[in-house]
Scaffold this motif. Sequence first.
Motif, PDB file in Angstrom:
ATOM      1  N   ALA A  13      53.334  16.499   3.710  1.00 42.07           N
ATOM      2  CA  ALA A  13      53.693  16.331   5.123  1.00 42.07           C
ATOM      3  C   ALA A  13      53.028  15.096   5.729  1.00 42.07           C
ATOM      4  CB  ALA A  13      53.320  17.584   5.903  1.00 42.07           C
ATOM      5  N   ARG A  14      51.769  14.846   5.404  1.00 41.43           N
ATOM      6  CA  ARG A  14      51.057  13.686   5.943  1.00 41.43           C
ATOM      7  C   ARG A  14      51.753  12.387   5.538  1.00 41.43           C
ATOM      8  NH1 ARG A  14      45.938  13.033   3.099  1.00 41.43           N
ATOM      9  NH2 ARG A  14      45.331  14.950   4.103  1.00 41.43           N
ATOM     10  N   LEU A  15      52.118  12.265   4.291  1.00 43.23           N
ATOM     11  CA  LEU A  15      52.794  11.053   3.820  1.00 43.23           C
ATOM     12  C   LEU A  15      54.156  10.901   4.489  1.00 43.23           C
ATOM     13  CD1 LEU A  15      52.726   8.636   1.939  1.00 43.23           C
ATOM     14  CD2 LEU A  15      53.772  10.072   0.200  1.00 43.23           C
ATOM     15  N   MET A  16      54.856  11.991   4.698  1.00 40.77           N
ATOM     16  CA  MET A  16      56.150  11.921   5.369  1.00 40.77           C
ATOM     17  C   MET A  16      55.999  11.470   6.824  1.00 40.77           C
ATOM     18  SD  MET A  16      58.275  12.338   3.074  1.00 40.77           S
ATOM     19  CE  MET A  16      59.669  12.197   4.160  1.00 40.77           C
ATOM     20  N   PHE A  17      54.905  11.843   7.474  1.00 38.93           N
ATOM     21  CA  PHE A  17      54.633  11.377   8.835  1.00 38.93           C
ATOM     22  C   PHE A  17      54.518   9.853   8.845  1.00 38.93           C
ATOM     23  CE2 PHE A  17      51.403   9.855  11.782  1.00 38.93           C
ATOM     24  CZ  PHE A  17      51.981  10.194  12.995  1.00 38.93           C
ATOM     25  N   TYR A  18      53.676   9.313   7.973  1.00 33.61           N
ATOM     26  CA  TYR A  18      53.498   7.861   7.924  1.00 33.61           C
ATOM     27  C   TYR A  18      54.797   7.159   7.520  1.00 33.61           C
ATOM     28  CZ  TYR A  18      48.482   8.498   8.504  1.00 33.61           C
ATOM     29  OH  TYR A  18      47.248   8.832   8.990  1.00 33.61           O
ATOM     30  N   PHE A  19      55.547   7.735   6.601  1.00 38.24           N
ATOM     31  CA  PHE A  19      56.815   7.163   6.152  1.00 38.24           C
ATOM     32  C   PHE A  19      57.807   7.092   7.319  1.00 38.24           C
ATOM     33  CE2 PHE A  19      61.068   7.717   4.201  1.00 38.24           C
ATOM     34  CZ  PHE A  19      61.113   6.543   3.485  1.00 38.24           C
ATOM     35  N   THR A  20      57.862   8.155   8.131  1.00 36.10           N
ATOM     36  CA  THR A  20      58.750   8.176   9.288  1.00 36.10           C
ATOM     37  C   THR A  20      58.371   7.100  10.292  1.00 36.10           C
ATOM     38  OG1 THR A  20      59.101  10.533   8.976  1.00 36.10           O
ATOM     39  CG2 THR A  20      59.686   9.630  11.128  1.00 36.10           C
ATOM     40  N   LEU A  21      57.061   6.913  10.510  1.00 33.72           N
ATOM     41  CA  LEU A  21      56.625   5.846  11.412  1.00 33.72           C
ATOM     42  C   LEU A  21      57.058   4.478  10.903  1.00 33.72           C
ATOM     43  CD1 LEU A  21      53.016   6.851  12.487  1.00 33.72           C
ATOM     44  CD2 LEU A  21      55.095   6.876  13.852  1.00 33.72           C
ATOM     45  N   VAL A  22      56.914   4.256   9.613  1.00 34.56           N
ATOM     46  CA  VAL A  22      57.313   2.963   9.031  1.00 34.56           C
ATOM     47  C   VAL A  22      58.813   2.749   9.195  1.00 34.56           C
ATOM     48  CG1 VAL A  22      57.517   1.674   6.870  1.00 34.56           C
ATOM     49  CG2 VAL A  22      55.382   2.830   7.434  1.00 34.56           C
ATOM     50  N   LEU A  23      59.600   3.795   8.995  1.00 36.43           N
ATOM     51  CA  LEU A  23      61.049   3.671   9.183  1.00 36.43           C
ATOM     52  C   LEU A  23      61.399   3.298  10.619  1.00 36.43           C
ATOM     53  CD1 LEU A  23      62.430   6.686   7.120  1.00 36.43           C
ATOM     54  CD2 LEU A  23      62.572   4.269   6.554  1.00 36.43           C
ATOM     55  N   CYS A  24      60.652   3.854  11.564  1.00 35.89           N
ATOM     56  CA  CYS A  24      60.899   3.529  12.987  1.00 35.89           C
ATOM     57  C   CYS A  24      60.463   2.108  13.319  1.00 35.89           C
ATOM     58  CB  CYS A  24      60.152   4.523  13.880  1.00 35.89           C
ATOM     59  SG  CYS A  24      60.813   6.188  13.783  1.00 35.89           S
ATOM     60  N   LEU A  25      59.374   1.655  12.718  1.00 37.15           N
ATOM     61  CA  LEU A  25      58.870   0.323  13.015  1.00 37.15           C
ATOM     62  C   LEU A  25      59.683  -0.794  12.373  1.00 37.15           C
ATOM     63  CD1 LEU A  25      55.045   1.000  12.716  1.00 37.15           C
ATOM     64  CD2 LEU A  25      56.349   0.527  14.805  1.00 37.15           C
ATOM     65  N   PHE A  26      60.284  -0.509  11.236  1.00 37.14           N
ATOM     66  CA  PHE A  26      61.044  -1.530  10.495  1.00 37.14           C
ATOM     67  C   PHE A  26      62.451  -1.011  10.207  1.00 37.14           C
ATOM     68  CE2 PHE A  26      56.547  -1.937   9.295  1.00 37.14           C
ATOM     69  CZ  PHE A  26      56.300  -3.215   9.757  1.00 37.14           C
ATOM     70  N   PRO A  27      63.302  -0.833  11.240  1.00 39.39           N
ATOM     71  CA  PRO A  27      64.620  -0.237  11.023  1.00 39.39           C
ATOM     72  C   PRO A  27      65.594  -1.108  10.230  1.00 39.39           C
ATOM     73  CG  PRO A  27      64.409  -1.011  13.280  1.00 39.39           C
ATOM     74  CD  PRO A  27      63.057  -1.156  12.634  1.00 39.39           C
ATOM     75  N   ILE A  37      49.852  18.466  12.231  1.00 37.67           N
ATOM     76  CA  ILE A  37      50.733  19.157  11.285  1.00 37.67           C
ATOM     77  C   ILE A  37      50.381  20.640  11.227  1.00 37.67           C
ATOM     78  CG2 ILE A  37      51.285  19.405   8.823  1.00 37.67           C
ATOM     79  CD1 ILE A  37      51.087  16.313   8.672  1.00 37.67           C
ATOM     80  N   ASP A  38      49.096  20.960  11.173  1.00 34.26           N
ATOM     81  CA  ASP A  38      48.664  22.357  11.132  1.00 34.26           C
ATOM     82  C   ASP A  38      48.949  23.065  12.454  1.00 34.26           C
ATOM     83  OD1 ASP A  38      47.810  22.165   8.519  1.00 34.26           O
ATOM     84  OD2 ASP A  38      45.744  21.673   9.067  1.00 34.26           O
ATOM     85  N   GLN A  39      48.783  22.365  13.569  1.00 31.67           N
ATOM     86  CA  GLN A  39      49.002  22.966  14.887  1.00 31.67           C
ATOM     87  C   GLN A  39      50.441  23.442  15.051  1.00 31.67           C
ATOM     88  OE1 GLN A  39      48.036  20.376  18.138  1.00 31.67           O
ATOM     89  NE2 GLN A  39      48.805  21.766  19.679  1.00 31.67           N
ATOM     90  N   TYR A  40      51.378  22.695  14.500  1.00 36.25           N
ATOM     91  CA  TYR A  40      52.789  23.045  14.639  1.00 36.25           C
ATOM     92  C   TYR A  40      53.361  23.692  13.382  1.00 36.25           C
ATOM     93  CZ  TYR A  40      52.566  20.669  19.046  1.00 36.25           C
ATOM     94  OH  TYR A  40      52.219  20.309  20.330  1.00 36.25           O
ATOM     95  N   TRP A  41      52.504  24.216  12.533  1.00 42.18           N
ATOM     96  CA  TRP A  41      52.902  24.964  11.335  1.00 42.18           C
ATOM     97  C   TRP A  41      53.915  24.207  10.481  1.00 42.18           C
ATOM     98  CZ3 TRP A  41      53.534  27.879  16.082  1.00 42.18           C
ATOM     99  CH2 TRP A  41      52.394  28.598  16.400  1.00 42.18           C
ATOM    100  N   ARG A  42      53.658  22.936  10.235  1.00 42.91           N
ATOM    101  CA  ARG A  42      54.560  22.118   9.422  1.00 42.91           C
ATOM    102  C   ARG A  42      53.953  21.739   8.080  1.00 42.91           C
ATOM    103  NH1 ARG A  42      58.073  24.336  11.804  1.00 42.91           N
ATOM    104  NH2 ARG A  42      58.959  23.505  13.708  1.00 42.91           N
ATOM    105  N   ARG A  43      52.871  22.400   7.708  1.00 44.97           N
ATOM    106  CA  ARG A  43      52.248  22.144   6.408  1.00 44.97           C
ATOM    107  C   ARG A  43      53.197  22.626   5.310  1.00 44.97           C
ATOM    108  NH1 ARG A  43      48.714  18.797   5.251  1.00 44.97           N
ATOM    109  NH2 ARG A  43      47.631  19.338   7.145  1.00 44.97           N
ATOM    110  N   GLU A  44      53.276  21.880   4.219  1.00 46.07           N
ATOM    111  CA  GLU A  44      54.161  22.260   3.121  1.00 46.07           C
ATOM    112  C   GLU A  44      53.706  23.600   2.514  1.00 46.07           C
ATOM    113  OE1 GLU A  44      51.038  19.415   1.924  1.00 46.07           O
ATOM    114  OE2 GLU A  44      52.726  19.173   3.249  1.00 46.07           O
ATOM    115  N   GLN A  45      54.664  24.396   2.071  1.00 45.58           N
ATOM    116  CA  GLN A  45      54.370  25.702   1.489  1.00 45.58           C
ATOM    117  C   GLN A  45      54.007  25.597   0.006  1.00 45.58           C
ATOM    118  OE1 GLN A  45      54.248  28.522   3.415  1.00 45.58           O
ATOM    119  NE2 GLN A  45      54.522  27.019   5.055  1.00 45.58           N
ATOM    120  N   ARG A  46      54.550  24.592  -0.651  1.00 52.61           N
ATOM    121  CA  ARG A  46      54.269  24.374  -2.073  1.00 52.61           C
ATOM    122  C   ARG A  46      53.737  22.961  -2.265  1.00 52.61           C
ATOM    123  NH1 ARG A  46      59.454  27.070  -2.015  1.00 52.61           N
ATOM    124  NH2 ARG A  46      60.336  25.020  -1.748  1.00 52.61           N
ATOM    125  N   THR A  47      53.124  22.703  -3.407  1.00 48.78           N
ATOM    126  CA  THR A  47      52.650  21.362  -3.715  1.00 48.78           C
ATOM    127  C   THR A  47      53.861  20.472  -3.966  1.00 48.78           C
ATOM    128  OG1 THR A  47      50.660  22.276  -4.694  1.00 48.78           O
ATOM    129  CG2 THR A  47      51.204  20.012  -5.263  1.00 48.78           C
TER     130      THR A  47
END
Length: 68
Positions: free
Chosen positions: A52-66, A37-47
């Motif tokens: 971003a980390r939770l959204m990554f895991y959430f996206t994986l779950v959506l892909c695994l259980f469509p 996330i830090d490498q590609y400058w996708r860290r959230e700007q505000r709290t």
Amino acid sequence: MLVDLEAGAGAGVSVADRAAVGVLTRTFPVELVDRVIDQYWRREQRTRALPARLMFYFTLVLCLFPHE
């Protein structure tokens, strides 16, 4: 050490759901996800409620259980 996976589980949270999250965090460790996330400058700007980390895991779950 025994862990009661049902203790404190909210309504609609099954043992399988908790196990799936555990597998994801072992496969994609938090440190790795944060580094990417830090490498590609996708860290959230505000709290945010959903960082971003939770959204990554959430996206994986959506892909695994469509169909869920």
